[in-house]
Design an enzyme around this catalytic site. Structure first.
Site, PDB file in Angstrom:
ATOM      1  N   GLU A  65       0.817  -1.216   0.000  1.00  0.00           N
ATOM      2  CA  GLU A  65       0.000   0.000   0.000  1.00  0.00           C
ATOM      3  C   GLU A  65       0.852   1.268   0.000  1.00  0.00           C
ATOM      4  O   GLU A  65       0.487   2.267  -0.622  1.00  0.00           O
ATOM      5  CB  GLU A  65      -0.963   0.008   1.196  1.00  0.00           C
ATOM      6  CG  GLU A  65      -2.180  -0.911   1.028  1.00  0.00           C
ATOM      7  CD  GLU A  65      -1.873  -2.380   1.258  1.00  0.00           C
ATOM      8  OE1 GLU A  65      -0.750  -2.698   1.683  1.00  0.00           O
ATOM      9  OE2 GLU A  65      -2.765  -3.221   1.015  1.00  0.00           O
ATOM     10  N   HIS A  69     -11.982  -5.251   8.327  1.00  0.00           N
ATOM     11  CA  HIS A  69     -12.577  -5.114   6.990  1.00  0.00           C
ATOM     12  C   HIS A  69     -13.841  -4.268   7.063  1.00  0.00           C
ATOM     13  O   HIS A  69     -14.768  -4.465   6.300  1.00  0.00           O
ATOM     14  CB  HIS A  69     -12.922  -6.493   6.400  1.00  0.00           C
ATOM     15  CG  HIS A  69     -11.733  -7.351   6.092  1.00  0.00           C
ATOM     16  ND1 HIS A  69     -11.014  -7.999   7.063  1.00  0.00           N
ATOM     17  CD2 HIS A  69     -11.120  -7.645   4.912  1.00  0.00           C
ATOM     18  CE1 HIS A  69     -10.018  -8.671   6.499  1.00  0.00           C
ATOM     19  NE2 HIS A  69     -10.054  -8.474   5.200  1.00  0.00           N
TER      20      HIS A  69
END
Ligand SMILES: Cc1ncc(C[n+]2csc(CCOP(=O)(O)OP(=O)(O)O)c2C)c(N)n1
Lengths: 320, 352
Positions: A57, A124
């Site tokens: 990322e 999540h």
């Protein structure tokens, strides 16, 4: 009918089609079409422009910033908003400071699949808009409707600054519209999703729909609740909020994110500092609980605000 | 932005031909100018004339200049805190250095950022953020953009210290460059310390260059105290990347011959280390080499020194005359889309 997710895919397709500077970068987004299929078929239709990234990322963000500096318009898909924190440094220290430091703008769009769904658990499910909004130099968009998901994503790509695009995973498949819009409110403008005179709910993203359901419930008892969909968290449309509070005298700010600081705190800070004498009752706010987002649906359903808790809060506000 | 001060375009080191002596001399002069400039700023710092920190590249000018000189117009350079020589060779003007250190509004960072945190991204010179390791993937992205845009044979160079190799960002960007087969040249200066931390607390691999194997990229080692070796190795790595050879991983060894910054007396560096080969000052080694090879006579070298001092004095004098930033004229806008900036309309400024 078109879903919120399809609107996001359609906007990306159109951006790729119209602008050769656009490319998309993210994990599993190429032939596989992305974890949520937001880029389904796009790699095929736009060869070489929808690229699978390594699970990096930080490097995903850094490279998007570099490409933007060289005239590209990257869209970065984070697989889940939660993982964007691994790229946090690049977003808040590199992208957000670039224009101010060097005069070179940084037109990147970072798509964050955000918010809770049953069974998704602590890693999540996060809603990180407040975290990013804290940093100068970033624009934060939180579309609540299919139409906004489409038009705001197109606008995000066109904006010359870094845009954090918080798309809500719960809305991906649940929300449908007849067709895509031909015109849209500009970024920075809130929408009055439902007009009312007794109290104002200020909210955004998936919570708009919970607030609308709460307003329906109270309407049966004769209350008229105004619901404001902020659409963009930063910039925040304080004018629309204050004008509404001037009409209703009561305000409840609702967010799915955690309570400490954050969007609801910011909204109420503005209402209380700039519109104190418009208020007939102490302002209220409702957020998720101050714990990680739970896995089990029973816990999750209580962790975040719902139509039921919003209407309870509204009743209290209306009594005050 | 190549060659703005006083030396013209430098070809990369192709080998020890007559061209090579010319490149060597040019490189030496950039090193000298960098050394003189940094010593001047350090002296101003000691005199209390500099706000914020001062970081110098003493002892690693050879590595830095070899990187800067191998790059050409259209290339990208992401220098770090000890890259004054490389910056000059790449084409940064000495005024950018002095104006930024002295906080002038007319400098490239306009007083919004200072000292080594400066650059001109439009000209391929990246303004580093402080976070170590973070510039590598930005260079990757610029090279990726070149690929999209059909710009061929450009190279991006990233400078890093031994300490920065321990960051996660380092791992991510070198791997990303390898996956995309980008023309990235990573120049790691192992100067034995990261601030006060010796390399033994940073990594335990036998040699940093071994990491290249794990990333599937080509590794190079070079003696950072030897300008000729630096020009050849780094110049060669840049050329290989330019010709499509993918990322290049260069490890240059040296010793930091200064404090971490000018605030630091580096008492933790054992004095014996200075006596080793690592502790050689690359600038005097290079000057000695020029003398012994008779690439310049004593009078010429003397003139180069004088010239460097003159340039530095002029740049400093000019910069001291420049206005400081004025908060009342600052626009306080972090966005290029001005209409989207949250600002005074929303939060009226407090009256003092
Ligand atoms: C991510 C990060 N952590 C900490 C620092 C503070 N810091 C600045 S320079 C430095 C040491 C760097 O050492 P090295 O990479 O070996 O480069 P050198 O200073 O030796 O040239 C540290 C710890 C930083 N800038 N960035």
């Amino acid at each position: 009918m078109i879903t919120y997710l399809e609107a996001i895919r359609e906007a990306q397709s159109e951006a790729l089609e119209k602008d050769p500077r656009v490319y998309i970068y993210g994990q599993d987004i190429g032939n596989f079409g992305g974890a949520f299929k937001a880029t389904k078929n796009l790699a095929h239709r736009f060869p070489g422009r929808v690229l699978d990234s390594p699970i990096s990322e930080d490097a995903m963000m850094g490279s998007a910033i570099g490409a933007a500096m060289q005239g590209m318009r990257p869209i970065v898909e984070m697989q889940f908003a939660d993982f964007s924190t691994v790229g946090f440094n690049q977003i808040v220290n590199q992208a957000a400071t670039l224009f101010w430091r060097s005069g070179v703008s940084c037109p990147i769009t970072v798509r964050l699949p955000s918010g809770g769904t049953p069974g998704s658990g602590p890693f999540h499910s996060q809603s990180l808009e407040a975290l990013y909004a804290h940093y100068p130099g970033l624009i934060l968009l939180t579309p609540a409707t299919v139409e906004d998901a489409y038009s705001m994503l197109l606008e995000a790509v066109a904006i010359d600054d870094p845009v954090i695009f918080c798309e809500h995973k719960y809305l991906y498949y649940h929300l449908k519209a007849e067709s895509l819009p031909k015109e849209a409110l500009p970024v920075g403008k809130a929408r009055i999703s439902r007009a009312g005179r007794d109290a104002t709910v200020v909210t955004y993203s998936a919570m708009v729909h919970e607030a609308l359901a709460a307003a329906d419930e109270l309407a049966a008892e004769g209350w008229e609740i105004e619901v404001i969909d902020l659409r963009s968290i930063k910039p925040l449309d304080t004018d629309t909020v204050l004008a509404s509070v001037a009409r209703t005298g009561r305000v409840l700010a609702v967010g799915e994110a955690w309570p400490w600081g954050g969007v609801t705190a910011e909204v109420l800070a503005r209402v209380s500092t700039e519109g104190f004498n418009l208020l007939d009752a102490p302002p209220m706010r409702l957020n998720s609980k101050d714990t990680p987002v739970p896995f089990h649906p029973n816990l999750w359903g209580t962790h975040r605000p719902t139509a039921r808790t919003i209407s309870l809060a509204l009743r209290e506000l209306l009594r005050a | 932005m190549k060659g703005m001060l006083p030396l013209s375009e430098a070809p990369h080191a192709a080998g020890r031909t007559s061209d090579f002596s010319e490149t060597y001399r040019r490189a030496y002069r950039w090193m000298l100018l960098a050394r003189v400039a940094e010593e001047k700023i350090a002296s101003l710092y000691r005199g209390g004339k500099i706000t914020g920190g001062v970081f110098v590249g003493r002892g690693q000018e050879a590595i830095s200049v070899a990187t800067g000189i191998a790059l050409r117009d259209g290339d990208i350079f992401a220098p770090l805190i000890r890259d004054q020589a490389g910056r000059l060779a790449f084409g940064e003007s000495l005024l950018d250095f002095t104006l930024t250190y002295l906080g002038a509004r007319s400098g490239p960072m306009r007083g919004r950022d200072g000292n080594v945190h400066r650059g001109r991204p439009r000209e391929g010179l990246l303004p580093m953020i402080s976070h170590l390791g973070a510039m590598g993937s930005v260079v990757n992205g610029m090279l990726l953009a070149h690929r999209f845009q059909g710009k061929k044979h450009t190279v991006g160079a990233v400078s890093l210290g031994d300490g920065a190799t321990s960051t996660g960002a380092f791992h991510e960007f070198i791997n990303q460059a390898a996956v995309e087969n980008l023309p990235l040249v990573l120049v790691i200066t192992n100067n034995q310390f990261a601030y006060s931390t010796p390399t033994s607390r940073q990594f335990v691999c036998a040699d940093l260059v071994d990491k290249a194997i794990g990333y599937g990229v080509r590794g190079h080692s070079v003696d950072g105290t030897d300008l000729a070796a630096c020009l050849e190795t780094i110049g060669g790595a840049v050329q290989t990347a330019r010709e499509g050879g993918g990322p290049q991983f260069v490890v240059a060894t040296s010793l930091r011959l200064s404090g971490h910054g000018e605030h630091d007396d580096s008492h933790y560096i054992p004095p014996q280390l200075r006596e080793t080969h690592l502790g050689r000052d690359c600038l005097s080694v290079a000057e000695e080499h020029i003398r012994s090879q008779k690439w310049a006579d004593a009078t010429t070298i003397e003139a180069w020194h004088r010239d460097s001092h003159t340039q530095v004095e002029e740049a400093v004098a000019h910069s001291l005359r420049e206005a400081a930033p004025d908060p009342a004229r600052e626009d306080w806008c972090a966005l290029s889309s001005r209409h989207l900036q949250e600002g005074p309309e929303i939060h009226p400024p407090l009256k003092y």
